[in-house]
Design a protein around this motif. Structure first.
Motif, PDB file in Angstrom:
ATOM      1  N   PHE A 106      48.036  49.072  49.318  1.00 10.00           N
ATOM      2  CA  PHE A 106      48.807  49.971  48.450  1.00 10.00           C
ATOM      3  C   PHE A 106      49.002  49.390  47.054  1.00 10.00           C
ATOM      4  O   PHE A 106      49.120  50.130  46.078  1.00 10.00           O
ATOM      5  N   ARG A 107      48.985  48.057  46.932  1.00 13.81           N
ATOM      6  CA  ARG A 107      49.199  47.447  45.618  1.00 13.81           C
ATOM      7  C   ARG A 107      47.987  47.574  44.699  1.00 13.81           C
ATOM      8  O   ARG A 107      47.966  46.986  43.624  1.00 13.81           O
ATOM      9  N   THR A 108      46.996  48.347  45.129  1.00 15.02           N
ATOM     10  CA  THR A 108      45.919  48.693  44.197  1.00 15.02           C
ATOM     11  C   THR A 108      46.328  49.847  43.287  1.00 15.02           C
ATOM     12  O   THR A 108      45.567  50.216  42.387  1.00 15.02           O
ATOM     13  N   TRP A 109      47.542  50.410  43.499  1.00 19.74           N
ATOM     14  CA  TRP A 109      47.934  51.561  42.674  1.00 19.74           C
ATOM     15  C   TRP A 109      48.021  51.234  41.186  1.00 19.74           C
ATOM     16  O   TRP A 109      47.718  52.111  40.353  1.00 19.74           O
ATOM     17  N   PRO A 110      48.404  50.006  40.767  1.00 18.13           N
ATOM     18  CA  PRO A 110      48.381  49.746  39.329  1.00 18.13           C
ATOM     19  C   PRO A 110      46.979  49.852  38.729  1.00 18.13           C
ATOM     20  O   PRO A 110      46.827  50.211  37.561  1.00 18.13           O
ATOM     21  N   ILE A 111      45.948  49.543  39.543  1.00 22.06           N
ATOM     22  CA  ILE A 111      44.572  49.727  39.076  1.00 22.06           C
ATOM     23  C   ILE A 111      44.311  51.208  38.839  1.00 22.06           C
ATOM     24  O   ILE A 111      43.708  51.604  37.837  1.00 22.06           O
ATOM     25  N   MET A 112      44.773  52.037  39.771  1.00 22.46           N
ATOM     26  CA  MET A 112      44.632  53.484  39.598  1.00 22.46           C
ATOM     27  C   MET A 112      45.354  53.950  38.338  1.00 22.46           C
ATOM     28  O   MET A 112      44.857  54.807  37.601  1.00 22.46           O
ATOM     29  N   LEU A 113      46.528  53.363  38.079  1.00 21.36           N
ATOM     30  CA  LEU A 113      47.311  53.743  36.905  1.00 21.36           C
ATOM     31  C   LEU A 113      46.558  53.441  35.621  1.00 21.36           C
ATOM     32  O   LEU A 113      46.544  54.246  34.686  1.00 21.36           O
ATOM     33  N   LEU A 138      36.874  44.292  43.746  1.00 22.17           N
ATOM     34  CA  LEU A 138      35.832  43.476  44.370  1.00 22.17           C
ATOM     35  C   LEU A 138      36.308  42.850  45.679  1.00 22.17           C
ATOM     36  O   LEU A 138      35.552  42.757  46.650  1.00 22.17           O
ATOM     37  N   GLY A 139      37.570  42.394  45.686  1.00 23.93           N
ATOM     38  CA  GLY A 139      38.107  41.781  46.904  1.00 23.93           C
ATOM     39  C   GLY A 139      38.137  42.768  48.049  1.00 23.93           C
ATOM     40  O   GLY A 139      37.757  42.440  49.184  1.00 23.93           O
ATOM     41  N   ALA A 280      44.587  40.547  47.794  1.00 24.47           N
ATOM     42  CA  ALA A 280      45.731  40.345  46.902  1.00 24.47           C
ATOM     43  C   ALA A 280      45.363  39.490  45.694  1.00 24.47           C
ATOM     44  O   ALA A 280      45.771  39.775  44.565  1.00 24.47           O
ATOM     45  N   VAL A 281      44.571  38.428  45.921  1.00 21.77           N
ATOM     46  CA  VAL A 281      44.205  37.527  44.823  1.00 21.77           C
ATOM     47  C   VAL A 281      43.309  38.234  43.805  1.00 21.77           C
ATOM     48  O   VAL A 281      43.490  38.095  42.590  1.00 21.77           O
ATOM     49  N   THR A 282      42.325  38.997  44.281  1.00 28.06           N
ATOM     50  CA  THR A 282      41.435  39.670  43.327  1.00 28.06           C
ATOM     51  C   THR A 282      42.167  40.750  42.543  1.00 28.06           C
ATOM     52  O   THR A 282      41.905  40.940  41.349  1.00 28.06           O
ATOM     53  N   VAL A 283      43.082  41.455  43.200  1.00 25.04           N
ATOM     54  CA  VAL A 283      43.894  42.431  42.464  1.00 25.04           C
ATOM     55  C   VAL A 283      44.731  41.716  41.397  1.00 25.04           C
ATOM     56  O   VAL A 283      44.839  42.171  40.250  1.00 25.04           O
ATOM     57  N   ALA A 284      45.298  40.560  41.765  1.00 27.51           N
ATOM     58  CA  ALA A 284      46.097  39.788  40.804  1.00 27.51           C
ATOM     59  C   ALA A 284      45.248  39.314  39.622  1.00 27.51           C
ATOM     60  O   ALA A 284      45.659  39.428  38.467  1.00 27.51           O
ATOM     61  N   ILE A 285      44.053  38.799  39.903  1.00 25.41           N
ATOM     62  CA  ILE A 285      43.175  38.323  38.826  1.00 25.41           C
ATOM     63  C   ILE A 285      42.795  39.480  37.907  1.00 25.41           C
ATOM     64  O   ILE A 285      42.800  39.353  36.674  1.00 25.41           O
ATOM     65  N   GLY A 286      42.471  40.625  38.513  1.00 24.78           N
ATOM     66  CA  GLY A 286      42.104  41.789  37.718  1.00 24.78           C
ATOM     67  C   GLY A 286      43.198  42.184  36.748  1.00 24.78           C
ATOM     68  O   GLY A 286      42.933  42.483  35.574  1.00 24.78           O
ATOM     69  N   PHE A 287      44.441  42.137  37.197  1.00 18.83           N
ATOM     70  CA  PHE A 287      45.530  42.532  36.315  1.00 18.83           C
ATOM     71  C   PHE A 287      45.932  41.449  35.330  1.00 18.83           C
ATOM     72  O   PHE A 287      46.406  41.740  34.238  1.00 18.83           O
ATOM     73  N   LEU A 288      45.723  40.219  35.680  1.00 10.01           N
ATOM     74  CA  LEU A 288      45.964  39.148  34.709  1.00 10.01           C
ATOM     75  C   LEU A 288      44.980  39.258  33.549  1.00 10.01           C
ATOM     76  O   LEU A 288      45.335  39.012  32.391  1.00 10.01           O
ATOM     77  N   ILE A 289      43.745  39.640  33.843  1.00  8.66           N
ATOM     78  CA  ILE A 289      42.763  39.856  32.783  1.00  8.66           C
ATOM     79  C   ILE A 289      43.218  40.986  31.868  1.00  8.66           C
ATOM     80  O   ILE A 289      43.183  40.872  30.637  1.00  8.66           O
ATOM     81  N   GLN A 290      43.680  42.070  32.455  1.00  7.16           N
ATOM     82  CA  GLN A 290      44.164  43.192  31.650  1.00  7.16           C
ATOM     83  C   GLN A 290      45.401  42.819  30.850  1.00  7.16           C
ATOM     84  O   GLN A 290      45.563  43.248  29.705  1.00  7.16           O
ATOM     85  N   ARG A 291      46.245  42.000  31.437  1.00  8.46           N
ATOM     86  CA  ARG A 291      47.510  41.655  30.778  1.00  8.46           C
ATOM     87  C   ARG A 291      47.293  40.765  29.566  1.00  8.46           C
ATOM     88  O   ARG A 291      47.924  40.949  28.525  1.00  8.46           O
ATOM     89  N   PHE A 292      46.402  39.780  29.671  1.00  6.43           N
ATOM     90  CA  PHE A 292      46.266  38.781  28.614  1.00  6.43           C
ATOM     91  C   PHE A 292      45.032  38.986  27.733  1.00  6.43           C
ATOM     92  O   PHE A 292      44.794  38.205  26.824  1.00  6.43           O
ATOM     93  N   ALA A 293      44.243  40.010  27.993  1.00  6.66           N
ATOM     94  CA  ALA A 293      43.075  40.288  27.158  1.00  6.66           C
ATOM     95  C   ALA A 293      43.533  40.802  25.796  1.00  6.66           C
ATOM     96  O   ALA A 293      44.648  41.330  25.656  1.00  6.66           O
ATOM     97  N   PRO A 294      42.696  40.645  24.750  1.00  7.06           N
ATOM     98  CA  PRO A 294      43.038  41.180  23.431  1.00  7.06           C
ATOM     99  C   PRO A 294      43.256  42.683  23.508  1.00  7.06           C
ATOM    100  O   PRO A 294      42.494  43.398  24.162  1.00  7.06           O
ATOM    101  N   ARG A 295      44.297  43.163  22.849  1.00  2.00           N
ATOM    102  CA  ARG A 295      44.619  44.585  22.879  1.00  2.00           C
ATOM    103  C   ARG A 295      44.315  45.221  21.529  1.00  2.00           C
ATOM    104  O   ARG A 295      44.506  44.593  20.489  1.00  2.00           O
ATOM    105  N   PRO A 296      43.869  46.465  21.506  1.00  2.00           N
ATOM    106  CA  PRO A 296      43.657  47.142  20.233  1.00  2.00           C
ATOM    107  C   PRO A 296      44.987  47.511  19.599  1.00  2.00           C
ATOM    108  O   PRO A 296      46.005  47.597  20.283  1.00  2.00           O
ATOM    109  N   ASP A 297      44.975  47.730  18.286  1.00  2.00           N
ATOM    110  CA  ASP A 297      46.183  48.176  17.614  1.00  2.00           C
ATOM    111  C   ASP A 297      46.529  49.585  18.085  1.00  2.00           C
ATOM    112  O   ASP A 297      45.669  50.446  18.244  1.00  2.00           O
ATOM    113  N   GLY A 298      47.814  49.821  18.283  1.00  2.00           N
ATOM    114  CA  GLY A 298      48.264  51.137  18.690  1.00  2.00           C
ATOM    115  C   GLY A 298      48.118  51.337  20.191  1.00  2.00           C
ATOM    116  O   GLY A 298      47.396  50.633  20.863  1.00  2.00           O
ATOM    117  N   ASN A 299      48.835  52.340  20.696  1.00  2.00           N
ATOM    118  CA  ASN A 299      48.727  52.612  22.129  1.00  2.00           C
ATOM    119  C   ASN A 299      48.756  54.102  22.413  1.00  2.00           C
ATOM    120  O   ASN A 299      49.132  54.527  23.486  1.00  2.00           O
TER     121      ASN A 299
END
Length: 427
Positions: A106-113, A138-139, A280-299
């Motif tokens: 179920f904790r894959t829902w943030p990926i869906m989001l 992938l996990g 759980a680990v691969t989901v965590a890694i996936g979101f850590l990449i999204q969290r700390f990756a460079p972000r574009p200006d604006g949202n």
């Protein structure tokens, strides 16, 4: 740190703890039929959410909610998906699989989001988001390969499919709740009322409306799910989702799977299987990449076109979830948003503020961080934190239809550019 942001993070932590315990509560309630558990959970949730609504003064909002078709439809969708379909899936699958497996799938829902964000809440998705989503799944993909040490048991695959459906429903509904603005306690009461209207006939049809088994575990399950999960958690989760950036809020929930593993090992004696850790680990890694990756200006993504002046627009609706300004609150209802951009200008005065505010009308409020009586100091601090602008920059805000706001901002930017040109030419 800004007080609104602190409040959002406090709510988020509370929501995380309750969410981590939810699979345990459903597992404890598996001693009774699915429909019986859901019926009594819905009864308790409806009563609790009504009390919350009454205490918060949300009862008068019910009438306005039913009259607003644009606003009411998303509430119906969330009520059916999250408060009816999702508990039905959880109550059913916990009869057959462990609480750990429920949690990690179920904790894959943030990926869906993240995948749904560009379409529902119009937040940009970058190549890093795509990479994070790919790694996150992938996990799960690896555990679906048969005859390996980390393979999911074959009997669990249908339940995994059901949990992925629940995950998709959660991601879509979370995005929808962030996209539309409404009074929270009254909407949570409606969510619970919808679940009661769904589960009561179902329990009567299956002749399972009587609570024949009364044990401490069953009573705890009903009270936890009804009071904490369906009422208090709903408020904490949706309010924190409004106040905290989508990426941060969704990333935080990856911790729930690990916390649930600890809880289930301690309270239920469930073993921690290798495939739980892999997913759980691969989901965590996936979101850590999204969290700390460079972000574009604006949202914020404009509908169908970009501003010809290339402005960077920010969605700052979260700063005004508790606004006391009646017109801003009114224009935020439904699909209304509060957008903002910042600009440097050499000299600002009350005449300029008034000139900019005239771009607004009854359904669109245009104001600045210097306008008096519209935004509080705390709200403006939060906006400046979202924009990351400097103290010498003027912040222009608009509350209402986002596409109309963007058009007005294009004209406002011209006014500010003309003002700067005049000041530069003045000796």
């Amino acid at each position: 740190m800004n007080r609104l942001k602190i409040y959002g993070y406090v709510l988020l932590v509370g929501a995380l703890i309750i969410a981590s315990s939810m699979p345990i509560a459903f597992k404890l309630g598996s001693a009774i039929p699915v429909t019986t558990l859901l019926l009594y959970m819905a009864i308790v949730g409806t009563i609790t959410s009504f009390i919350m609504m009454a205490v918060k003064g949300g009862i008068p909002q019910l009438g306005a909610m039913f009259r607003n078709k644009t606003l009411f439809l998303p509430i119906i969708i969330v009520g059916v998906l999250i408060f009816s379909l999702e508990p039905l899936i959880f109550a059913y699958v916990t009869h057959y699989v462990s609480a750990d497996l429920v949690a990690v799938i179920f904790r894959t829902w943030p990926i869906m989001l993240v995948l749904l964000a560009p379409f529902v809440i119009r937040e940009r998705i970058t190549k890093w988001d795509v990479v994070g989503v790919t790694i996150g799944f992938l996990g799960l993909a690896a555990t679906l390969v048969g005859s390996t040490p980390i393979s999911l048991p074959l009997f669990a695959l249908p339940f995994v499919a059901l949990l992925l459906c629940a995950s998709l429903a959660e991601g879509f509904s979370s995005a929808l709740s962030k996209r539309y603005n409404y009074e929270l306690t009254s909407s949570i009461f409606v969510y619970n009322l919808i679940s009661l209207l769904v589960f009561a006939p179902l329990a009567l049809y299956t002749n399972s409306f009587q609570l024949t088994t009364i044990t401490p575990s069953v009573i705890f399950s009903i009270l936890f799910l009804g009071v904490l999960e369906e009422a208090i958690f709903a408020y904490m989760f949706y309010q924190s989702l409004r106040l905290v950036k989508t990426s941060i809020a969704s990333t935080s929930f990856i911790m729930c799977a690990f916390i649930t593993m600890i809880f289930s090992a301690f309270f239920l004696g469930e073993a921690i299987e290798p495939y739980y850790i892999i997913i759980a680990v691969t989901v965590a890694i996936g979101f850590l990449i999204q969290r700390f990756a460079p972000r574009p200006d604006g949202n914020f993504v404009l509908n169908g076109r970009k501003s010809k002046h290339g402005m960077v627009l920010y969605d700052v609706t979260s700063a005004f979830v508790n606004t006391q300004h009646s017109l801003v609150s009114k224009t935020m209802k439904g699909n209304g948003r509060v957008l903002a951009f910042s600009a440097r200008i050499k000299t600002v005065d009350a005449m300029l503020y008034g000139e900019l505010e005239k771009f607004g009308h009854g359904g669109l409020v245009i104001f600045t961080d210097k306008s008096s009586g519209i935004a509080t100091h705390t709200e403006i601090e939060f906006v400046r934190d979202i924009l990351g602008c400097k103290s010498d920059e003027l912040v222009v805000l608009g509350s209402g239809d986002p596409d109309e706001t963007a058009e007005k901002f294009t004209r406002i930017k011209r006014v500010l550019e003309d003002k700067n040109a005049i000041l530069q030419s003045t000796p």
